[in-house]
Design an enzyme around this catalytic site. Structure first.
Site, mmCIF file in Angstrom:
data_model
loop_
_atom_site.group_PDB
_atom_site.id
_atom_site.type_symbol
_atom_site.label_atom_id
_atom_site.label_comp_id
_atom_site.label_asym_id
_atom_site.label_seq_id
_atom_site.Cartn_x
_atom_site.Cartn_y
_atom_site.Cartn_z
ATOM 1 N N GLY A 7 0.817 -1.198 0.000
ATOM 2 C CA GLY A 7 0.000 0.000 0.000
ATOM 3 C C GLY A 7 0.851 1.248 0.000
ATOM 4 N N PRO A 8 0.248 2.401 -0.181
ATOM 5 C CA PRO A 8 0.997 3.667 -0.215
ATOM 6 C C PRO A 8 1.566 4.011 1.149
ATOM 7 C CG PRO A 8 -1.371 4.052 -0.287
ATOM 8 C CD PRO A 8 -1.184 2.576 -0.424
ATOM 9 N N PRO A 9 2.490 4.953 1.203
ATOM 10 C CA PRO A 9 3.071 5.349 2.499
ATOM 11 C C PRO A 9 2.021 5.972 3.412
ATOM 12 C CG PRO A 9 4.412 6.143 0.655
ATOM 13 C CD PRO A 9 3.141 5.647 0.072
ATOM 14 N N GLY A 10 2.197 5.736 4.704
ATOM 15 C CA GLY A 10 1.365 6.404 5.695
ATOM 16 C C GLY A 10 0.034 5.748 5.979
ATOM 17 N N VAL A 11 -0.201 4.517 5.463
ATOM 18 C CA VAL A 11 -1.499 3.869 5.725
ATOM 19 C C VAL A 11 -1.430 2.941 6.934
ATOM 20 C CG1 VAL A 11 -2.259 4.029 3.350
ATOM 21 C CG2 VAL A 11 -0.983 2.026 4.085
ATOM 22 N N GLY A 12 -0.257 2.825 7.590
ATOM 23 C CA GLY A 12 -0.169 2.066 8.838
ATOM 24 C C GLY A 12 0.334 0.649 8.681
ATOM 25 N N THR A 18 3.557 -0.595 8.937
ATOM 26 C CA THR A 18 4.519 -0.961 9.985
ATOM 27 C C THR A 18 3.868 -0.989 11.363
ATOM 28 O OG1 THR A 18 6.286 0.054 8.677
ATOM 29 C CG2 THR A 18 6.752 -0.395 10.993
ATOM 30 N N SER A 54 -4.540 2.835 -18.837
ATOM 31 C CA SER A 54 -5.855 3.173 -18.278
ATOM 32 C C SER A 54 -6.324 4.584 -18.614
ATOM 33 C CB SER A 54 -5.819 3.005 -16.756
ATOM 34 O OG SER A 54 -4.896 3.900 -16.176
ATOM 35 N N LYS A 96 -8.084 4.507 -7.144
ATOM 36 C CA LYS A 96 -8.555 5.587 -8.007
ATOM 37 C C LYS A 96 -9.848 6.204 -7.471
ATOM 38 C CE LYS A 96 -6.404 3.539 -12.100
ATOM 39 N NZ LYS A 96 -6.625 2.877 -13.402
#
Length: 808
Positions: free
Chosen positions: A375-380, A382, A709, A752
C-alpha cells in the site's frame, strides 16, 4: 509366653501374650495401610476419637481386637463396606499417651480371621469373626518353593539398603513356610492390595508361589535401579574426572604463567553452552570450536575469531520461546484499539490465530502465513505489524530491507573475512531473545542487486515455510529453525518484487483512506498522540471536526495520514508555544491555563496559506480537457489530459513525459475518433485531420507517466475538442480503449476511487468488467460516488460530455 514391659500413663504394666481361644465377637480397628501380619509385633498410631475409645475399652478388658485394612485409605471414618473382610487378631502389648491426645500402641499379631457379620457400628465397630487356619501339605514342591523364596529374599536384602542384614539369618533359620511368608511379606514395601492378597491366601503353597512372583519382580526392579545408578555414577565419575583434570591443567598453566586468560574464557563459555539446550549438530560444532579455543594462546590470530563465534552461539535463543496469546477476542480488541477500519487485514490476522488455536501452538506455521502488506506510504503498514505482535504476545523486530544490495546483509559473512558477522536475520533473533518473534521486513520492494549478490534470492529461503526450518547463516554455518518466526513484509508496489519471492507471500492490499476515515483516525489516534508529544494536556486544547476537515482537504493530499499528522503536530506546537510563553523560568505554568479551541479559521491561521485547491472545475471548463484517474505507488491520483488543435499537416504531438504504453493509447484514441468522424463530429470537415496538427499534453511534466488506463480519457478529451462540448467537472474516468472503441478493464479501482473522492469528483466512469471490484471499496465510499460502468466509448461520451448547445 512373651513378656513385654509396658508404660501406660504413669503405671508400669507387664502383659503376657500367648495363643488363646478366640471369642465370637471383637472390636474392629480400621487401618489406613496394611494390617500387621500374624506373629508380628507392630507399632501403631491411633488418633480418631472412636479408635481412641476402642483402645481404652480394650485395655480395660482382655486387650484383644481385630485389625482390618481399609479399601479407601482417604476416608476418615470408614464403614463396614469400606473394609476388607479378612484381618488379623491382635493383642495390645503396650500403650503410650501423647500430649496431643493421640495414642501410640504396640500390637502383637496373632491369628488370621474373617469378619462374618457386624454386631454394631457405634461407638466403634464390633464384628463377629471366624478363624482362617493355614492349609499346609508337606511335599518336595513346597520345600523347593521355600528354598527359592529364602534365596531370592537374601539376594534382595544384599541389594536393598533399608532391609537389615539380620533378616538373612532370621529367614534362613525359619522352618515353618507359613511363618516365612509372613516375615518376608511384612519386610517388603508392597502395595496394600498385594499384602492383602497374600494375607487372604490360606494355602501356603499358593502363597509361596505368589510370593516367588513378587520377589522376582522386586529383584528385577532392584536390578534396573542398580543399572541406572551405575550409569549415573559412571557419568558423574567421568565429569568429576574431567573437572579434576581441568583443575590440574589450570593449576599447571597458572604455575607456568601461560594461557590463564584463555582458560578462564573457555571455562565461562563452556558453562554458558552447557546451560543451553543446543541441537546436536550445533553442540558438536560448538564443542569442536571450544576445544580449539582452549588450545590457543590469547595472542593467536584465531583466538578472537573463535571466541566471538562461540559468544554468538551462546547468545542465540535456541530453546527460548514466548507463549502465543490465542484469545481471538483479546486480539480483536488490540487491533481495533490501534487501527481504524482495515477489516480485511484484521480478519486475516484473526484467521491465522484461529488456525493456530485449532492445530496447537507447538505446530508448524501453516503454509501461506507469510504476509505482505502492500500500500501507499502512511497507511499504517509498519504500525499494524507492531499491533499484531502485541496481540500475539510475541517480541517484535523490524528489519529494513530498503537499499540492501549485498546478499551478506541477509545471510552474513563467512568467518574467513576480517570483521565478519551474522546477517540481519540472526542479529534480529539475538535482539528479540526468543525463537518465535514477529519479524517486520520493511520496504522489501526496494531491495537492489549488484556484483555483490542478489539479496532477494537470499530472502527466498528465509520466507519459504518449507525451507526456513534449516536456515543456515554463512557466519554460524549451522542450521537455525526459523519455522516458528512469523514474517510480515511491507511494500509500496509489487512490480519491483521478483516473481519467485512474491509467490512465497500472501499479499494483502492496503489502499488509502477516505476523508471520513482520515477524520476518524485523526480524532482517535493522531490528535491525542500529538497532544502528548508536544507536552500539552487534553484540557488545554481542542481541535474541532471542521478544523480537521480543512486540514485534510486543503493542506494535505495523500493516501495515508503521515502528512496529516505532521500538520496536526504543527498546530499543537504553535499552541504549545503560546502556553509556554506564560510559564515561569522553571517551565511551570502558573495559574489555570485557558483552553485553546482550534476551529477552521484558527487552523488556517496557524497553518498559513492553503496548499491544495480543487482544479477540476477550472480546467475542464475549456473543451478538450478531460479528467482521468491514475494509480501510483503512493496511492491513486487525478490527472488531466489536454488537447489542442492547430493548422498543420495532420501531425500528432505528445508531451508530458509519457511512457510507450501511454503514447500508444493516445494514438489508438486518435485513430478510433478519426475513423468515426462522421458519427462523433458530423460538423467537422472531411479533410480537417489532414489540415490540422493535434497536441496532447498531460500536465506535471516532470513526473513520468505510463499505462493503458488513460485511453478513454484521451478519447473523451479529443471528442470534447472536436465537438466544442466541455467535459463535466464532476466526472472522472479510467479505462483502456481499443481501435474499435471497446473499453477494457484496468487495475487499482479502489485507489482511483479514493483519489476521486479527495478531489470532489461525484461520478466515476469505469470499465464494465471492473464492476466486481467495487466490493473491495468501503460501503460509505460507494454511496458517495456514482459509478458508471461502460463497455463502449459511446457510453463514456454520453456520461462525460456536457449537452451540445442548441443553435439559434
Amino acid at each position: 509366653m512373651i513378656e513385654i514391659a509396658g508404660h501406660e500413663g504413669e503405671q508400669d504394666v507387664t502383659v503376657g501374650v500367648a495363643a488363646r481361644d478366640l471369642p465370637g465377637a471383637l472390636p474392629v480397628l480400621p487401618l489406613r495401610e496394611t494390617v500387621p501380619l500374624p506373629d508380628s509385633l507392630t507399632p501403631l498410631a491411633v488418633g480418631q476419637e472412636r479408635s481412641v475409645q476402642l483402645i481404652n475399652d480394650v485395655l480395660a478388658g482382655d486387650r484383644m481386637l481385630v485389625m482390618v485394612a481399609s479399601r479407601t485409605p482417604e476416608l476418615e471414618a470408614p464403614g463396614p463396606d469400606d473394609l476388607y473382610e479378612v484381618g488379623v487378631v491382635g493383642q495390645v502389648a503396650r500403650m503410650l499417651k501423647v500430649p496431643d491426645g493421640t495414642l501410640r500402641i504396640l500390637v502383637q499379631g496373632q491369628q488370621r480371621v474373617r469378619i462374618e457379620s457386624w454386631e454394631r457400628e457405634t461407638p466403634y465397630l464390633v464384628g463377629r469373626i471366624s478363624e482362617m487356619p493355614d492349609v499346609l501339605e508337606e511335599s518336595p514342591q513346597l520345600t523347593a518353593l521355600t528354598r527359592n523364596v529364602q534365596e531370592t529374599f537374601n539376594t534382595i536384602v544384599e541389594e536393598v539398603p533399608y532391609l537389615p542384614e539380620e533378616l538373612q539369618l532370621a529367614v534362613s533359620n525359619i522352618e515353618d513356610p507359613a511363618a516365612l511368608t509372613h516375615l518376608i511379606t511384612g519386610s517388603l514395601r508392597l502395595k496394600t492390595e498385594e499384602k492383602q492378597e497374600l494375607l487372604e491366601e490360606i494355602d501356603v503353597a499358593k502363597r509361596l508361589r505368589r510370593l516367588v512372583e513378587v520377589l522376582a519382580r522386586e529383584l528385577e526392579v532392584i536390578s534396573i535401579g542398580s543399572e541406572i545408578q551405575s550409569q549415573v555414577q559412571s557419568e558423574l565419575d567421568k565429569n568429576q574426572r574431567e573437572y579434576v583434570l581441568r583443575q590440574q591443567m589450570d593449576a599447571i598453566r597458572k604455575e607456568l604463567g601461560e594461557f590463564d586468560e584463555s582458560a578462564a574464557e573457555a571455562g565461562q563459555l563452556r558453562e554458558r553452552l552447557d546451560a543451553i539446550a543446543l541441537p546436536e549438530e550445533v553442540r558438536t560444532q560448538a564443542m569442536r570450536e571450544l576445544g580449539r579455543l582452549e588450545s590457543l594462546p590469547p595472542q593467536a590470530a584465531e583466538h578472537g575469531v573463535i571466541r566471538t563465534y562461540l559468544e554468538w552461539i551462546s547468545e542465540l535463543p535456541w530453546d527460548t520461546r514466548t507463549q502465543d496469546d490465542l484469545d481471538l477476542h483479546h486480539a480483536r480488541e488490540i487491533l481495533d484499539e490501534d487501527h481504524y477500519d482495515i477489516e480485511q487485514v484484521k480478519d486475516r490476522i484473526l484467521e491465522f490465530l484461529a488456525v493456530r488455536r485449532l492445530v496447537g501452538a507447538e505446530a508448524q506455521h501453516p503454509a501461506g502465513s507469510i504476509l505482505c502488506f502492500v500500500g501507499p506510504p502512511g497507511v499504517g503498514k509498519t504500525s499494524l505489524g507492531r499491533s499484531i505482535a502485541r496481540a500475539l504476545g510475541r517480541k517484535f523486530e523490524r528489519i529494513s530491507a530498503g537499499g540492501v544490495r549485498d546478499e551478506s546483509e541477509i545471510r552474513g559473512h563467512r568467518r574467513t573475512y576480517i570483521g565478519a558477522m551474522p546477517g540481519t536475520i540472526i542479529r534480529a533473533l539475538r535482539d528479540a531473545g526468543s525463537n518465535n518473534p514477529l519479524f517486520m521486513i520493511d520496504e522489501i520492494d526496494k531491495m537492489g542487486s549488484d556484483w555483490r549478490g542478489d539479496p532477494s534470492s537470499a530472502m527466498l529461503e528465509v520466507l519459504d515455510p518449507e525451507q526456513n526450518a534449516t536456515f543456515r547463516d554463512h557466519y554460524l554455518d549451522v542450521p537455525f529453525d526459523l519455522s516458528h518466526v512469523m514474517f510480515i513484509t511491507t511494500a509500496n508496489t509489487l512490480d519491483t518484487i521478483p516473481g519467485p519471492l512474491r509467490d512465497r507471500m500472501e499479499v494483502i492490499q492496503l489502499a488509502g483512506y477516505t476523508e471520513d476515515e482520515k477524520l476518524q483516525i485523526a480524532k482517535r489516534y493522531l490528535v491525542p498522540r500529538q497532544i502528548e508529544r508536544n507536552g500539552l494536556k487534553k484540557s488545554w486544547i481542542a481541535i474541532s471536526d471542521a478544523a480537521l476537515r480543512a486540514v485534510i482537504s486543503d493542506y494535505t493530499r495523500e493516501a495515508g495520514v503521515r502528512n496529516l499528522e505532521r500538520e496536526i503536530g504543527t498546530i499543537c506546537r504553535k499552541v504549545a508555544r503560546t502556553i509556554a510563553e506564560q510559564a515561569d523560568a522553571h517551565g511551570k505554568v502558573n495559574g489555570k491555563v485557558k483552553k485553546v479551541s482550534v476551529g477552521e479559521a484558527r487552523a488556517r491561521e496557524l497553518l498559513g496559506r492553503q496548499r491544495y485547491f480543487s482544479e477540476t472545475q477550472r480546467r475542464t471548463r475549456v473543451p478538450g480537457v478531460a479528467t482521468g484517474l491514475a494509480w501510483t505507488p503512493v496511492g491513486g491520483d487525478v490527472l488531466f489530459v489536454e488537447w489542442r488543435a492547430m493548422e498543420g499537416s495532420g501531425k500528432l504531438v505528445i508531451t508530458g513525459q509519457l511512457g510507450d504504453v501511454m503514447r500508444e493509447s493516445a494514438q489508438a484514441a486518435l485513430s478510433h475518433v478519426r475513423g468515426r468522424r462522421e458519427e462523433v463530429a458530423p460538423d467537422l470537415a472531411a479533410d480537417w485531420f489532414a489540415t490540422h496538427d493535434l497536441h496532447v499534453h498531460v500536465p506535471a511534466g516532470a513526473i513520468p507517466k505510463d499505462g493503458p488506463s488513460a485511453g478513454i480519457t484521451m478519447a473523451t478529451g479529443l471528442v470534447s475538442l472536436l465537438t466544442g462540448r466541455p467535459v463535466r467537472e464532476d466526472v472522472a474516468m479510467t479505462g483502456e480503449i481499443t481501435l474499435t472503441g471497446q473499453v477494457l478493464p484496468i487495475g487499482g479501482l479502489k485507489e482511483k476511487a479514493l483519489a476521486a473522492q479527495r478531489y470532489g469528483i461525484k461520478i466515476v466512469v469505469a470499465p464494465l468488467r471492473n464492476e466486481a471490484d467495487t466490493e473491495e471499496i468501503a460501503e460509505h465510499l460507494r454511496k458517495q460516488l456514482d459509478f458508471r460502468f461502460v463497455g463502449e466509448l459511446d457510453e463514456v461520451l454520453a456520461v462525460a460530455l456536457e449537452p451540445a448547445k442548441k443553435r439559434a
